[in-house]
Design an enzyme around this catalytic site. Structure first.
Site, short mmCIF file in Angstrom:
data_model
loop_
_atom_site.label_atom_id
_atom_site.label_comp_id
_atom_site.label_asym_id
_atom_site.label_seq_id
_atom_site.Cartn_x
_atom_site.Cartn_y
_atom_site.Cartn_z
CD GLU A 57 36.90 -2.57 7.84
OE1 GLU A 57 37.38 -2.86 6.37
OE2 GLU A 57 35.72 -2.62 7.27
CB CYS A 85 35.60 2.87 4.05
SG CYS A 85 35.65 3.54 5.74
#
Length: 158
Positions: A57, A85
């Site tokens: 990401e 996360c």
């Protein structure tokens, strides 16, 4: 979900496999889409870059922001092969896409040894209760910089 959204999610999954098979990092991939076009993509590169922040990401956000020449991702959708996360979740909120679509869950990631539960638990603890101590040392010069920022007319808010 419509067909083009499934294709973008499948592209993120394809990137997760590519990065994993090339030995770049864990099995995670991400694409960022604006106006039905991919404007950023990435896969986990923690191992190949020796960078613990090089999650899929984060790599994709950096790519998309560079292409847009902007630090915000308004009007974009982030597609990830896995639930982000805590670090990536923070980066996503700073980048401000319109939404996030993901395939695997954080529990499924934990089942293959990518367990973020420690971090989720640590976030809510005070500095002296964390496994890595966080020690607050107030300093007048640090506060002065904040006060200068607060008064600075040339600042760009984000």
């Amino acid at each position: 979900m419509n067909n083009y959204e499934i294709r973008f999610l499948e592209k993120a999954i394809e990137l997760s496999r590519k990065g994993m098979r090339e030995g770049k990092g864990g099995p995670f991939g991400c694409v960022i889409v604006k106006n039905e076009q991919i404007i950023g993509e990435g896969y986990n590169m923690v191992i190949s870059l020796n960078d613990p922040t090089a999650h899929a990401e984060i790599v994709a956000i950096r790519d998309a922001c560079a292409r847009l020449n902007n630090f915000q991702l308004a009007g974009c959708t982030l597609y990830s092969s896995c639930e982000p996360c805590p670090m990536c979740l923070g980066a996503i909120y700073w980048a401000r896409p319109d939404r996030v679509i993901y395939a695997n869950t954080r529990l499924q990631a934990a089942a293959i040894q990518f367990d973020d539960e420690l971090i989720y638990n640590e976030i809510v603890r005070s500095g002296n209760e964390r496994k890595i101590p966080f020690i607050h040392v107030p300093h007048p010069d640090a506060l002065a910089v904040f006060e200068e920022w607060n008064q600075w007319e040339g600042k760009v808010r984000y």
